[in-house]
Design an enzyme around this catalytic site. Structure first.
Site, PDB file in Angstrom:
ATOM      1  N   HIS A  15       0.821  -1.240   0.041  1.00  0.00           N
ATOM      2  CA  HIS A  15       0.061  -0.022   0.138  1.00  0.00           C
ATOM      3  C   HIS A  15       1.054   1.368  -0.043  1.00  0.00           C
ATOM      4  O   HIS A  15       1.314   1.930   1.099  1.00  0.00           O
ATOM      5  CB  HIS A  15      -0.826   0.049   1.167  1.00  0.00           C
ATOM      6  CG  HIS A  15      -2.092   1.120   1.236  1.00  0.00           C
ATOM      7  ND1 HIS A  15      -3.345   0.710   1.171  1.00  0.00           N
ATOM      8  CD2 HIS A  15      -1.959   2.425   1.339  1.00  0.00           C
ATOM      9  CE1 HIS A  15      -4.051   1.993   0.918  1.00  0.00           C
ATOM     10  NE2 HIS A  15      -3.201   2.753   1.308  1.00  0.00           N
ATOM     11  N   HIS A  17       1.152   4.987  -2.441  1.00  0.00           N
ATOM     12  CA  HIS A  17       0.601   5.883  -3.570  1.00  0.00           C
ATOM     13  C   HIS A  17       1.984   6.458  -4.594  1.00  0.00           C
ATOM     14  O   HIS A  17       2.834   7.051  -3.951  1.00  0.00           O
ATOM     15  CB  HIS A  17      -0.247   6.834  -3.066  1.00  0.00           C
ATOM     16  CG  HIS A  17      -1.404   6.462  -2.496  1.00  0.00           C
ATOM     17  ND1 HIS A  17      -2.890   6.176  -3.190  1.00  0.00           N
ATOM     18  CD2 HIS A  17      -1.674   5.972  -1.266  1.00  0.00           C
ATOM     19  CE1 HIS A  17      -3.477   5.901  -2.289  1.00  0.00           C
ATOM     20  NE2 HIS A  17      -2.856   5.616  -1.348  1.00  0.00           N
ATOM     21  N   HIS A 214      -9.912   1.285  -0.225  1.00  0.00           N
ATOM     22  CA  HIS A 214      -9.558   2.236   1.057  1.00  0.00           C
ATOM     23  C   HIS A 214     -10.896   2.089   2.074  1.00  0.00           C
ATOM     24  O   HIS A 214     -11.716   2.616   1.320  1.00  0.00           O
ATOM     25  CB  HIS A 214      -9.232   3.575   0.941  1.00  0.00           C
ATOM     26  CG  HIS A 214      -7.826   3.816   0.191  1.00  0.00           C
ATOM     27  ND1 HIS A 214      -7.423   3.397  -0.991  1.00  0.00           N
ATOM     28  CD2 HIS A 214      -6.955   4.403   0.687  1.00  0.00           C
ATOM     29  CE1 HIS A 214      -6.140   3.634  -1.128  1.00  0.00           C
ATOM     30  NE2 HIS A 214      -5.790   4.537   0.114  1.00  0.00           N
ATOM     31  N   GLU A 217     -10.329   3.910   7.447  1.00  0.00           N
ATOM     32  CA  GLU A 217      -8.987   4.547   7.833  1.00  0.00           C
ATOM     33  C   GLU A 217      -9.666   5.667   8.748  1.00  0.00           C
ATOM     34  O   GLU A 217      -9.233   5.592   9.834  1.00  0.00           O
ATOM     35  CB  GLU A 217      -8.211   4.973   6.410  1.00  0.00           C
ATOM     36  CG  GLU A 217      -7.167   5.971   6.958  1.00  0.00           C
ATOM     37  CD  GLU A 217      -6.606   6.511   5.595  1.00  0.00           C
ATOM     38  OE1 GLU A 217      -5.514   7.061   5.735  1.00  0.00           O
ATOM     39  OE2 GLU A 217      -7.012   6.609   4.518  1.00  0.00           O
ATOM     40  N   HIS A 238      -6.035  -0.087   5.100  1.00  0.00           N
ATOM     41  CA  HIS A 238      -6.210   0.455   6.475  1.00  0.00           C
ATOM     42  C   HIS A 238      -6.996  -0.513   7.225  1.00  0.00           C
ATOM     43  O   HIS A 238      -6.726  -1.174   7.849  1.00  0.00           O
ATOM     44  CB  HIS A 238      -6.654   1.937   6.495  1.00  0.00           C
ATOM     45  CG  HIS A 238      -5.720   3.022   5.653  1.00  0.00           C
ATOM     46  ND1 HIS A 238      -4.453   3.207   6.073  1.00  0.00           N
ATOM     47  CD2 HIS A 238      -5.754   3.503   4.167  1.00  0.00           C
ATOM     48  CE1 HIS A 238      -3.857   4.278   5.131  1.00  0.00           C
ATOM     49  NE2 HIS A 238      -4.759   4.224   4.099  1.00  0.00           N
ATOM     50  N   ASP A 295       2.353   4.241   2.696  1.00  0.00           N
ATOM     51  CA  ASP A 295       1.124   5.142   2.074  1.00  0.00           C
ATOM     52  C   ASP A 295       1.624   6.189   1.084  1.00  0.00           C
ATOM     53  O   ASP A 295       1.546   6.214  -0.017  1.00  0.00           O
ATOM     54  CB  ASP A 295       0.385   5.426   3.354  1.00  0.00           C
ATOM     55  CG  ASP A 295      -1.009   5.840   2.905  1.00  0.00           C
ATOM     56  OD1 ASP A 295      -1.476   5.687   1.820  1.00  0.00           O
ATOM     57  OD2 ASP A 295      -1.805   6.472   3.850  1.00  0.00           O
TER      58      ASP A 295
END
Length: 353
Positions: A15, A17, A214, A217, A238, A295
């Site tokens: 995970h 980005h 997602h 979270e 998450h 992340d």
């Protein structure tokens, strides 16, 4: 002197980005080259403005992207370079397999409505963005010996983009793309149920495209429930707030659902309230299936070691648990079975399991 990593064996990351993992030097370079104003002109200053040291709200965090995305979006060379440098970054962190995610639409300036980041209309489409990222990732894989796959993100507030996202997953499924994701503001009520997203995820199921979402979270357990029941998620990004619904949590435990945990991120975005026990401690104690991930390392000024260090020093995680969670991450990766087996063999060998 940089510290030696707290877990210096091969790691798997699921995970992260791409647009949250760009080198500040690269942002400055393209800002200058393209004449796009940035809030700073040195790496240090830029890092301090884009970066975070203490928790902000989710909207304040998302605002960070507005500072630098205009310097990268819409530029072919920049997009390919960012993908290539990402692999180099992961190689330095001792990651042997990584799945990196991004929204093709947020890097495009053509055939996308609305055009993101106030860009003028150009001729770079979401389709070509995926092509360029794949090129950068594949060249990085060749040069840095890290296995890389990618995940294409739908955005919660833009359901009209989602049908194209799943088509791009299908088109590029043999050139790094392994899955679809749903990212963005999960506080938009019932955004998981918007027809564009539901349609895209149903098509993903039908076409054998893997699915992560997602959820949980900052949103309530109901968002996780929708991800599983409506979007057929195979992994949850998450997922911390799942714990507030014990029935849902025990069901997902039984089903061996994988949680993509991002500890340092959860502190800085306020997804985890300090002074309470972090969800990952429960996951560890319950022998749940989860991974540790960065992340958005550009914004969180972090490397994967930041996350490992945090759970080791603050939550007493052991080397044994680090090995267990990485094996789980490999098992829950979106690789085909034969490649998954190779990855697991590589880890078992390195861990002498």
């Amino acid at each position: 002197m940089s510290q030696s990593p707290v877990f210096d064996k091969p790691k798997v990351e699921l995970h992260v980005h791409l647009d949250g993992a760009i080198k500040p030097e690269t942002i400055l370079f393209y800002g200058k080259k393209r004449g796009i104003p940035l809030p700073a002109d040195t790496v240090e200053e830029l890092q301090n403005i884009i970066g975070m040291d203490h928790p902000l709200s989710l909207p304040e965090f998302l605002k960070k992207f507005e500072y630098y995305m205009p310097a990268i979006a819409g530029d072919r060379e920049a997009i390919k370079r960012v993908a290539y440098e990402f692999v180099e970054m992961k190689a330095k962190e001792g990651v042997v397999y990584v799945e990196v995610r991004y929204s093709p639409h947020l890097l495009a300036n053509s055939k996308v409505k609305p055009i993101p980041w106030n860009q003028a209309e150009g001729d770079l489409t979401p389709d070509e963005v995926v092509f360029l990222v794949n090129q950068g990732l594949q060249e990085g894989e060749r040069d840095f010996h890290v296995k890389v796959r990618s995940i294409l993100c739908c955005m919660r507030h833009m359901p009209n983009w989602s049908p194209e996202v799943v088509e791009l997953c299908k088109k590029y499924r043999h050139q790094t793309v392994v899955a679809i994701d749903l990212a963005g503001d999960e506080t938009i009520v019932d955004s998981s149920l918007l027809p564009g997203h539901v349609e895209a995820y149903n098509e993903a199921v039908k076409s054998g495209i893997h699915r992560t979402v997602h959820a949980g979270e900052v949103g309530p357990p109901s968002v996780v429930q929708q991800a599983v029941d409506v979007l057929h998620a195979e992994r949850i990004g998450h997922g911390y707030h799942t714990l507030e619904d014990p029935a849902l949590y025990s069901k997902l435990l039984r089903e061996n659902m994988h949680f993509e945990v991002c500890p340092w991120s959860s502190y800085l975005t306020g997804a985890w309230k300090q002074g309470t026990e972090h969800a990952v401690v429960r996951f560890k104690n319950d022998k749940a299936n989860y991974s540790l991930n960065t992340d958005d390392p550009l914004i969180f000024k972090s490397t994967i070691d930041t996350d490992y260090r945090m759970v080791k020093t603050q939550m007493n995680f052991t080397e044994e648990e680090f090995m267990r969670l990485n094996i789980n991450a490999a098992n829950s990766s979106f690789l085909p079975d034969n490649e998954k087996k190779e990855l697991l063999d590589q880890l078992h060998k390195a861990y002498q399991k």
